[in-house]
Design a protein around this motif. Structure first.
Motif, PDB file in Angstrom:
ATOM      1  N   VAL A  84       2.709 -11.778 -17.272  1.00  0.00           N
ATOM      2  CA  VAL A  84       2.550 -10.670 -16.324  1.00  0.00           C
ATOM      3  C   VAL A  84       1.241  -9.927 -16.583  1.00  0.00           C
ATOM      4  O   VAL A  84       0.478  -9.629 -15.658  1.00  0.00           O
ATOM      5  N   THR A  85       0.974  -9.641 -17.839  1.00  0.00           N
ATOM      6  CA  THR A  85      -0.259  -8.945 -18.210  1.00  0.00           C
ATOM      7  C   THR A  85      -1.482  -9.755 -17.823  1.00  0.00           C
ATOM      8  O   THR A  85      -2.466  -9.216 -17.298  1.00  0.00           O
ATOM      9  N   ALA A  86      -1.435 -11.060 -18.066  1.00  0.00           N
ATOM     10  CA  ALA A  86      -2.563 -11.929 -17.735  1.00  0.00           C
ATOM     11  C   ALA A  86      -2.811 -11.969 -16.238  1.00  0.00           C
ATOM     12  O   ALA A  86      -3.964 -11.956 -15.782  1.00  0.00           O
ATOM     13  N   CYS A  87      -1.733 -12.005 -15.452  1.00  0.00           N
ATOM     14  CA  CYS A  87      -1.858 -12.014 -13.992  1.00  0.00           C
ATOM     15  C   CYS A  87      -2.498 -10.731 -13.497  1.00  0.00           C
ATOM     16  O   CYS A  87      -3.404 -10.750 -12.667  1.00  0.00           O
ATOM     17  N   GLY A  92      -6.830  -8.172 -10.938  1.00  0.00           N
ATOM     18  CA  GLY A  92      -7.174  -6.771 -10.688  1.00  0.00           C
ATOM     19  C   GLY A  92      -6.013  -5.929 -10.202  1.00  0.00           C
ATOM     20  O   GLY A  92      -6.206  -4.981  -9.442  1.00  0.00           O
ATOM     21  N   LEU A  93      -4.798  -6.244 -10.652  1.00  0.00           N
ATOM     22  CA  LEU A  93      -3.612  -5.482 -10.263  1.00  0.00           C
ATOM     23  C   LEU A  93      -3.399  -4.330 -11.235  1.00  0.00           C
ATOM     24  O   LEU A  93      -3.771  -4.421 -12.406  1.00  0.00           O
ATOM     25  N   SER A  94      -2.784  -3.271 -10.751  1.00  0.00           N
ATOM     26  CA  SER A  94      -2.625  -2.076 -11.574  1.00  0.00           C
ATOM     27  C   SER A  94      -1.602  -2.259 -12.682  1.00  0.00           C
ATOM     28  O   SER A  94      -1.694  -1.630 -13.737  1.00  0.00           O
ATOM     29  N   TRP A 104       2.583  -9.551  -8.578  1.00  0.00           N
ATOM     30  CA  TRP A 104       2.530 -10.954  -8.193  1.00  0.00           C
ATOM     31  C   TRP A 104       3.438 -11.824  -9.049  1.00  0.00           C
ATOM     32  O   TRP A 104       3.827 -12.910  -8.642  1.00  0.00           O
ATOM     33  N   ILE A 105       3.756 -11.365 -10.242  1.00  0.00           N
ATOM     34  CA  ILE A 105       4.675 -12.080 -11.119  1.00  0.00           C
ATOM     35  C   ILE A 105       5.464 -11.032 -11.888  1.00  0.00           C
ATOM     36  O   ILE A 105       4.931  -9.999 -12.282  1.00  0.00           O
ATOM     37  N   ALA A 210      -4.037 -18.089 -14.816  1.00  0.00           N
ATOM     38  CA  ALA A 210      -4.113 -17.147 -15.932  1.00  0.00           C
ATOM     39  C   ALA A 210      -2.811 -17.053 -16.713  1.00  0.00           C
ATOM     40  O   ALA A 210      -2.820 -16.967 -17.946  1.00  0.00           O
ATOM     41  N   CYS A 211      -1.667 -17.075 -16.028  1.00  0.00           N
ATOM     42  CA  CYS A 211      -0.385 -16.943 -16.720  1.00  0.00           C
ATOM     43  C   CYS A 211      -0.124 -18.136 -17.631  1.00  0.00           C
ATOM     44  O   CYS A 211       0.433 -17.993 -18.725  1.00  0.00           O
TER      45      CYS A 211
END
Length: 262
Positions: A84-87, A92-94, A104-105, A210-211
Motif C-alpha cells: 500500500v505504501t509503495a503504491c 502520488g496518492l495521499s 488504489w490498493i 511498485a507493490c
C-alpha cells in the motif's frame, strides 16, 4: 436549389484551393493540439509515443500478452502495508484515511465462516477480462488494453461514477479535490475516476509494479507479476502447479489477479 450554370469555371478552382488550405490549417492545428499540457509534465504527444509494453515486445499493447498477478495469502502478513505504501508513493496518492482519499490498493481481512480462519489480502482493481466498469461507462473512458490492463481515459471521463458502482471489488476512487505535485508518469485530475493501473508506466518500460517490487524487497515474496499467456512465465507455472482462486468467481469476470491459499 438548382446550381447556377452561369457560374464561372474559375470558381471551382478557388473552392478546391480553399478546401486544400483549410485541410492544411486543420492539420497544423491538430499537430499543435497534440502538445497541449494535460497534466504537469505530461503531453498528449508523449503519451502517443509511449514505450513498448514489456521487454522485447512490439510497440503498443499486444493481445498476445495478458498481464496478471498471483498473490500468496500464506505469505501476506496481517498488518503489513508495504504494498500500500509503495503504491501511494509511486502514484502520488495521499495515503489518507478520509473516505474522499483515493486508494488504489488496500489490505482486507477475510474470514472462513466454517473454520473461523482469517487471512490478510491486498485488494485492488482485478483487471477483469470482462470488466463491468467498461460495460457501464457511457463515454468509453473506462477501457481495457489489449494486454488486459484496465484503465481510465482522463480526457473523456465525466465523473459519473457508474464504474465505481459497477465494480464488485470497490477498487475505484473519485478525485474530489484539486491535486498538487502530481507524478509525471501518472496524470490524474479532479472530477475523474481512478484506480490501480498495474503501474502501467513501469510495465511499459519492462519493470515490475511498485507493490510487487516493495513486497519482494521486504522479503515477503507474496506477489508474483507476469504474463498469464506465457506458459514459461513464473506466474503461469505457479497457476498451473497450485490451486488458485479468483475473487467472486461466480461473476465470471476472468480476473487478471489470482489468489493462492484462499
Amino acid at each position: 436549389m438548382k446550381q447556377d450554370k452561369t457560374t464561372p469555371s474559375s470558381d471551382t478552382t478557388d473552392t478546391t484551393d480553399t478546401k486544400t488550405s483549410r485541410r492544411g490549417f486543420l492539420g497544423v492545428a491538430a499537430a499543435g493540439l497534440a502538445g497541449i499540457m494535460i497534466a504537469p509534465g505530461v503531453r498528449l504527444i508523449e503519451i502517443a509515443q509511449a514505450a513498448p509494453v514489456g521487454v522485447g515486445s512490439s510497440p503498443g499493447a499486444s493481445s498476445k500478452v495478458r498481464w496478471g498477478m498471483l498473490i500468496d495469502s500464506g505469505k501476506c502478513a496481517s498488518g503489513c502495508t508495504d504494498c500500500v505504501t509503495a503504491c501511494n508513493t509511486e502514484n502520488g496518492l495521499s495515503g489518507g484515511t478520509r473516505t474522499t482519499d483515493s486508494q488504489w490498493i488496500r489490505k482486507i481481512e477475510i474470514k472462513e465462516i466454517r473454520t473461523g480462519k482469517t487471512q490478510s489480502l491486498p485488494m485492488m482493481c482485478q483487471h477483469c477480462a470482462e470488466p463491468p466498469c467498461v460495460d457501464v461507462c457511457p463515454t468509453g473512458a473506462s477501457f481495457k488494453r489489449a494486454d488486459g490492463i484496465v484503465l481510465v481515459d482522463k480526457h473523456i471521463c465525466i465523473g459519473c461514477r457508474y464504474c465505481v458502482m459497477a465494480c464488485p471489488y470497490k477498487a475505484r476512487s473519485f478525485v474530489h479535490e484539486p491535486l498538487q505535485d502530481q507524478k509525471v508518469d501518472v496524470p490524474r485530475g479532479k472530477g475523474t475516476v481512478e484506480g490501480c493501473t498495474l503501474c502501467v508506466h513501469k510495465v511499459d518500460r519492462g519493470e515490475q509494479p511498485a507493490c510487487v517490487s516493495a513486497c519482494s524487497k521486504a522479503g515477503h515474496e507474496a506477489i508474483v507479476f507476469g504474463d498469464l499467456n506465457d506458459p514459461n512465465s513464473e506466474i503461469s507455472k505457479r497457476v498451473a502447479r497450485y490451486p488458485t482462486r479468483q475473487i467472486r468467481e461466480d461473476l465470471n469476470l476472468d480476473t487478471g489477479v489470482r489468489y493462492l491459499g484462499i
